[in-house]
Write a protein that holds these residues in place. Structure first.
Motif, short mmCIF file in Angstrom:
data_model
loop_
_atom_site.label_atom_id
_atom_site.label_comp_id
_atom_site.label_asym_id
_atom_site.label_seq_id
_atom_site.Cartn_x
_atom_site.Cartn_y
_atom_site.Cartn_z
N THR A 16 33.50 39.33 -86.09
CA THR A 16 34.40 40.52 -86.67
C THR A 16 35.42 40.15 -87.44
O THR A 16 35.85 40.64 -88.40
CB THR A 16 34.58 41.26 -85.48
N ILE A 19 34.57 38.73 -90.69
CA ILE A 19 34.01 39.89 -91.85
C ILE A 19 35.36 40.66 -92.26
O ILE A 19 35.58 40.93 -93.10
CB ILE A 19 33.02 40.79 -91.17
N LEU A 20 36.37 40.83 -91.00
CA LEU A 20 37.56 41.55 -91.65
C LEU A 20 38.38 40.53 -92.55
O LEU A 20 38.85 41.39 -93.56
CB LEU A 20 38.49 41.67 -90.29
N THR A 23 36.70 41.04 -96.06
CA THR A 23 36.96 42.32 -96.55
C THR A 23 38.25 42.27 -97.19
O THR A 23 38.72 42.63 -98.18
CB THR A 23 37.11 43.41 -95.43
N LEU A 24 39.40 41.79 -96.29
CA LEU A 24 40.62 41.67 -97.05
C LEU A 24 40.83 40.76 -98.24
O LEU A 24 41.46 41.20 -99.31
CB LEU A 24 41.60 41.13 -95.99
N LEU A 26 38.45 40.28 -100.54
CA LEU A 26 37.80 40.90 -101.64
C LEU A 26 38.66 41.91 -102.20
O LEU A 26 38.83 42.32 -103.43
CB LEU A 26 36.39 41.43 -101.09
N GLY A 27 39.15 42.81 -101.07
CA GLY A 27 40.17 43.88 -101.56
C GLY A 27 41.45 43.32 -102.48
O GLY A 27 41.99 43.68 -103.57
N ILE A 119 29.65 36.38 -98.30
CA ILE A 119 30.12 36.95 -96.86
C ILE A 119 29.29 36.08 -95.75
O ILE A 119 29.67 35.85 -94.76
CB ILE A 119 29.71 38.30 -96.71
#
Length: 413
Positions: A16, A19-20, A23-24, A26-27, A119
Motif C-alpha cells: 500500500t 502504491i501510494l 500515486t503521489l 504521478l500527481g 507501477i
C-alpha cells in the motif's frame, strides 16, 4: 496485538505504501506538466499597432465570452474611445465515433501500458525486501525441520521477530524439546527397568535352583516359596507401574478423554479404603465429605496407594505413630471450582532438602535405600504424573517434629 506481529499486515502495508508513493509521484509530475503548459499560454495584455507598426493602444484585456459568438475583448484607446475586438468561435470538426482514430487508440494504449509497467516495477522493488526476508526465514525453517527429521534431535530454529513465522519457530522448538525429553525419558525408563527386572528374576532363579537341588528341609522350602512369591509380586508391581508410566507419557495431556471417561470420584471414600489397607489415620477437613472430584478413579486410587505405601515403607516398623493422611477442599484461586489437597505424613527419617525434587524422578532412590525391600522407584514419579493429569502437582516438605510430608493438589479435569 501490535501490527508488526502479523506478517500479512506488514506485506499489505508495504504494498500500500509503494502504491501510494507512486500515486503521489504521478500527481506531482502531472502538476509540473500543467504549470508548464499554462506558462506557454499568451498573456492578458492587448497591444494594437497601425500599418507602420507603431503602437496606438495598450491595455489589459477584459475577456468576455459571448454565447454563440466566441470571445470578445474590449480595449480602451489613447483618445478615449473603446475598441471592441471579437474573436469568432473556432470551427471544430464533428467528433468521430469512438474507436475510429487508430493513432489515438495506440497512443492511449501505450501510455496506459507504460503507466501500469511503471507501477508494477515500483511495487516489485518495494515488496522485494519484505518478501525476500520472509522467504529466507522460511528457508531456514525448512532446513531446520529437514535436519531434525533426519535424526538430529538437538536441532533448534532461530526465533526472529514476533510474527507468525517466529511463533512457528518457537512452537517447533518447544515440540522438539518435548520429543527429545520423551525419548530420553523412555531410554532411561528402559535402562532402569531392565536393571530392576534383573534383581527379582535372579532371586527367583536362585530359589528355583535351591528347590530343585532338594537339599533343603520342608521349612526352608516354604521360606523359599514365600520369597519367590514376594519376588513375583515385585515383578508384577514393576511391570504394572512401567506400563502406567508409559501410558501417561504417551497420551496427550490436553486430551481429557485420552485415559478414559472422567467420573465423579469420592476422594474421601477412596482415601478411607486405602488408609485401611496400611492402618493409616485419615483426617477429613471442611466440606470434603460432600464434595466430588471429577477425574479418573483408577489413577486416583494409584496415587493414594503409592503415597501411603511409600510412607509406610520409609516410616519402618519402629514408627512411633501411624501414617497420617489428611483430605481437605478449598475454593480455587482462579477460574472457579474447588481445589483438593491430600497430605500424607510419616515419622520416618525424612527427605534431605537436596533430594526433595529428585524423589519424583523415575527410579530414583535416596542414598542408602537402594536395596531396601519393596518399592521400584516409580511410585512418586507416578504420583506427580497423575496429579498433573488432574491439573495439580505434588511437593515434598518436612513434617514438624520429624519425618516427611507429601502434599498433593488436585482439580477436576
Amino acid at each position: 496485538m501490535r501490527l508488526h506481529q502479523h506478517l500479512y499486515l506488514r506485506i499489505w502495508l508495504a504494498l500500500t505504501a509503494v502504491i501510494l508513493l507512486m500515486t503521489l509521484l504521478l500527481g506531482w509530475l502531472w502538476r509540473i506538466q500543467w504549470e508548464h503548459e499554462r506558462a506557454q499560454r499568451p498573456g492578458g495584455v492587448v497591444v494594437l499597432r497601425d500599418a507602420s507598426g507603431q503602437e496606438i493602444g495598450r491595455a489589459e484585456a477584459r475577456r468576455q465570452r459571448v454565447p454563440g459568438q466566441g470571445v470578445e475583448f474590449q480595449v480602451p484607446m489613447a483618445d478615449g474611445q473603446m475598441l471592441t475586438i471579437q474573436l469568432p468561435r473556432p470551427h471544430r470538426p464533428p467528433k468521430k465515433p469512438p474507436g475510429i482514430d487508430p493513432y489515438r487508440i495506440i497512443q492511449s494504449f501505450w501510455g496506459f501500458t507504460a503507466l501500469l509497467l511503471l507501477i508494477a516495477v515500483a511495487v516489485a522493488l518495494g515488496a522485494y525486501p519484505v518478501v525476500r526476508r520472509l522467504t529466507q526465514r522460511l528457508e531456514a525453517l525448512q532446513q531446520g525441520v529437514e535436519r531434525w527429521g533426519t535424526g538430529q534431535l538437538d536441532t533448534r530454529l532461530p526465533v526472529q521477530g514476533q510474527d507468525e513465522v517466529a511463533f512457528l519457530a518457537e512452537r517447533f522448538n518447544a515440540a522438539a524439546d518435548r520429543v527429545q525429553a520423551l525419548l530420553a525419558s523412555h531410554k532411561a525408563l528402559l535402562a532402569n527397568a531392565s536393571h530392576e527386572l534383573r534383581s527379582p528374576l535372579a532371586r527367583i532363579r536362585m530359589g528355583m535352583e535351591l528347590l530343585r537341588s532338594g537339599a533343603s528341609d520342608a521349612q526352608a522350602r516354604e521360606r523359599q516359596l514365600q520369597a519367590m512369591a514376594r519376588n513375583i509380586a515385585e515383578l508384577d508391581e514393576l511391570i504394572d507401574e512401567i506400563l502406567l508410566a508409559s501410558r501417561l507419557d504417551l497420551t496427550d495431556p490436553t486430551d481429557p478423554g485420552a485415559l478414559g471417561t472422567p467420573e465423579d470420584v469420592d476422594v474421601v471414600g477412596l482415601a478411607a479404603e486405602e488408609c485401611a489397607r496400611v492402618d493409616a489415620t485419615l483426617d477429613v477437613a471442611g466440606d470434603a465429605p460432600q464434595a466430588l472430584l471429577r477425574g479418573y478413579p483408577r489413577l486416583l486410587r494409584r496415587l493414594l496407594r503409592n503415597l501411603l505405601e511409600n510412607a509406610r515403607r520409609h516410616a519402618g516398623p519402629q514408627a512411633t505413630e501411624p501414617v497420617r493422611c489428611t483430605v481437605s477442599v478449598r475454593p480455587a484461586a482462579a477460574g472457579g471450582g474447588w481445589r483438593w489437597e491430600i497430605t500424607v505424613a510419616d515419622r520416618g527419617p525424612g527427605v534431605p532438602d537436596a533430594f526433595k525434587e529428585r524423589v519424583f524422578e523415575p527410579f530414583f532412590r535416596l542414598p542408602g535405600q537402594s536395596e531396601r525391600e519393596g518399592g521400584v522407584g516409580l511410585g512418586l514419579a507416578l504420583v506427580r504424573a497423575i496429579a498433573r493429569r488432574h491439573r495439580g502437582d505434588v511437593r515434598c516438605t518436612d513434617r514438624p517434629g520429624g519425618g516427611a510430608c507429601f502434599v498433593v493438589e488436585l482439580m477436576s479435569v
